[in-house]
Design an enzyme around this catalytic site. Structure first.
Site, PDB file in Angstrom:
ATOM      1  N   ARG A  21    -118.394  79.058 -22.384  1.00 55.53           N
ATOM      2  CA  ARG A  21    -118.474  77.653 -22.783  1.00 55.53           C
ATOM      3  C   ARG A  21    -118.471  76.762 -21.541  1.00 55.53           C
ATOM      4  NH1 ARG A  21    -114.487  77.470 -28.164  1.00 55.53           N
ATOM      5  NH2 ARG A  21    -115.421  79.308 -29.146  1.00 55.53           N
ATOM      6  N   ARG A  56    -108.090  76.739 -20.678  1.00 52.92           N
ATOM      7  CA  ARG A  56    -109.461  76.270 -20.900  1.00 52.92           C
ATOM      8  C   ARG A  56    -110.366  76.823 -19.805  1.00 52.92           C
ATOM      9  NH1 ARG A  56    -110.846  72.372 -24.364  1.00 52.92           N
ATOM     10  NH2 ARG A  56    -108.658  71.700 -24.474  1.00 52.92           N
ATOM     11  N   GLU A  65    -103.291  75.533 -29.686  1.00 51.70           N
ATOM     12  CA  GLU A  65    -104.233  76.249 -30.552  1.00 51.70           C
ATOM     13  C   GLU A  65    -104.531  77.645 -30.027  1.00 51.70           C
ATOM     14  OE1 GLU A  65    -108.960  76.270 -31.661  1.00 51.70           O
ATOM     15  OE2 GLU A  65    -108.093  74.412 -30.884  1.00 51.70           O
ATOM     16  N   SER A 103    -108.734  79.221 -34.939  1.00 53.23           N
ATOM     17  CA  SER A 103    -109.249  78.327 -35.981  1.00 53.23           C
ATOM     18  C   SER A 103    -109.937  79.192 -37.021  1.00 53.23           C
ATOM     19  CB  SER A 103    -110.255  77.323 -35.410  1.00 53.23           C
ATOM     20  OG  SER A 103    -109.609  76.279 -34.734  1.00 53.23           O
ATOM     21  N   ARG A 162    -105.458  83.277 -24.489  1.00 50.75           N
ATOM     22  CA  ARG A 162    -104.339  82.422 -24.897  1.00 50.75           C
ATOM     23  C   ARG A 162    -103.178  83.256 -25.450  1.00 50.75           C
ATOM     24  NH1 ARG A 162    -106.320  76.469 -26.994  1.00 50.75           N
ATOM     25  NH2 ARG A 162    -107.720  76.058 -25.228  1.00 50.75           N
TER      26      ARG A 162
END
Length: 431
Positions: A269, A284, A356, A359, A397
């Protein structure tokens, strides 16, 4: 992609629901949409009139020929009608193509059960599991804890630039062990089929799951020179893309449903628009690993499947003993293709907050329309499937959470019991 008939039936209601999302309208140019719809209806009405006139003329020609009479005028009119029908079909193709392009940039409509809110402040906490550990020493973050174990950001930056990491030794093994543990759990206990997918996909595949055209700047493009016939390709930002598209352009047997797929893959990403956010550590990154879950379901079963999928993600955290909470995302914080999303947030002691880690989303038929994926319903007619996706979990994470939650005063890391079989029985990691 939204059902265009929904917009034709009640455009104001659809616009009202779109306006609850984060970015204000216009997702859709109402004036242009209505103008195109007026043109489309005009062309279709004229086409029906011409077809009816052609049928009438065909009967007249047959009758006249039977009587031996001249049909020159009727034949000339039929030829003229054919030319007009051809022009009308070409015009309709142009109109439909523009409508299709418009719809490709319109997000999914939030489900009626989704709370309305403009940003993450509007998310609703559903439940918590576990109690954050009370430490009797100064807590370190994962960067300081990971460095003696082989977490190396300097080498990552030297090789690829900022937001890349290089793992070696114990921490590389822990990273691998986490991914294997997650895959084994999702396949042996939750019924997913393990897959290995390409990391590079074609443009139309990304259009199928909704990353393109709207989020092109978030993708890493694969540049290929010297051959204009090479397809436009991208690195995947999640294996949801390849897993979901594995059923693209298919009519599925309902007996196959639900299809449950999982894969461990790197994700790429660009993090466009995230400058200055989470610059320290692994939260990130431009490249990270994730174990993804995808379900392809009957429309009547998709919300049941969504709750099930959330439970599958929770099971990973529970077996690792990591405290977390579950949130229902509000309309302004949901992803482009989702109609309802739950986020799982894991407790990170060094940040003293939940972050987070997964999801889980139901996209209903939004992706299926873009991919042209259907099934034969009980009446034998083709119907759109529903698609769901969820992280089970983000490996990096989870690594961060394990390091911070299982740290000891001397900087060592106690290995969670569930991971010890993947670490050769090692109980404590030391630098």
């Amino acid at each position: 992609m939204l059902d265009i008939n929904l917009l034709r039936k009640d455009l104001p209601a659809a616009i009202a629901r779109l306006e609850t999302r984060k970015s204000p309208q216009p997702f859709l140019d109402e004036e242009r949409f209505q103008a195109l719809e007026t043109q489309r209806r005009g062309v279709q009405i004229r086409t029906e009139e011409l077809q009816a006139r052609r049928n009438t003329l065909s009967k007249q020609i047959g009758q006249l020929k039977g009587k031996g009479e001249d049909t020159t005028a009727q034949m000339a009119e039929v030829a003229s009608i054919a030319d007009e029908l051809k022009a009308g079909a070409a015009s309709l193709d142009v109109i439909q193509a523009e409508l299709q392009t418009m719809l490709m940039s319109v997000p999914n409509l939030p489900h009626e059960s989704v709370p309305v809110g403009s940003d993450e402040a509007g998310n609703v906490e559903m439940r918590r599991w576990g109690v954050p550990r009370a430490f009797d020493f100064a807590v370190k973050d994962h960067v300081d804890l990971g460095a003696p174990l082989g977490l190396d950001f300097d080498t990552g930056a030297k090789l690829s630039g900022s937001r890349f990491s290089f793992l070696k030794g114990p921490i590389a093994r822990l990273h691998r062990g986490l991914a294997q543990f997650m895959l084994d759990l999702q396949t042996t206990e939750h019924g997913y089929t393990e897959c290995y997918t390409p990391y590079i996909v074609n443009r139309e595949v990304l259009e199928g799951t909704g990353q393109l055209p709207k989020f092109k700047e978030d993708m890493f493009w694969v540049l290929r020179g010297g051959d204009d016939e090479q397809p436009e390709q991208y690195l995947i930002s999640t294996s949801e893309i390849s897993l979901t598209n594995s059923v693209r352009e298919q009519v599925l047997d309902p007996a196959e449903l639900p299809i449950k797929l999982t894969a461990h893959s790197p994700c790429f990403r660009s993090e466009a628009g995230s400058a200055g956010r989470d610059t320290r550590g692994m939260i990130r990154q431009h490249q990270f690993d994730k174990v993804e879950m995808v379900q392809i379901t009957h429309p009547d079963k998709s919300y049941e499947a969504l709750e099930e999928m959330v439970g599958h993600a929770e099971a990973v955290l529970q077996k690792l003993g990591l405290p977390y909470r579950v949130l229902t995302l509000c309309t302004g914080d949901m992803g482009f293709g989702s109609t309802k999303t739950y986020d799982l947030e894991v407790w990170l002691p060094a940040q003293n907050t939940y972050r987070e880690i997964s999801s889980c989303s139901n996209c209903e038929a939004f992706q299926a329309r873009r991919m042209q994926t259907r099934f034969k319903n009980a009446q034998g007619k083709n119907e759109w499937v529903h698609t769901l996706n969820g992280s089970g979990l983000a490996v990096g994470r989870t690594l961060v959470a394990v390091l911070e939650n299982y740290q000891n005063a001397d900087g060592s890391i106690t290995v969670p019991e569930a991971l010890r079989p993947y670490m050769g029985g090692v109980e404590v990691l030391r630098g």
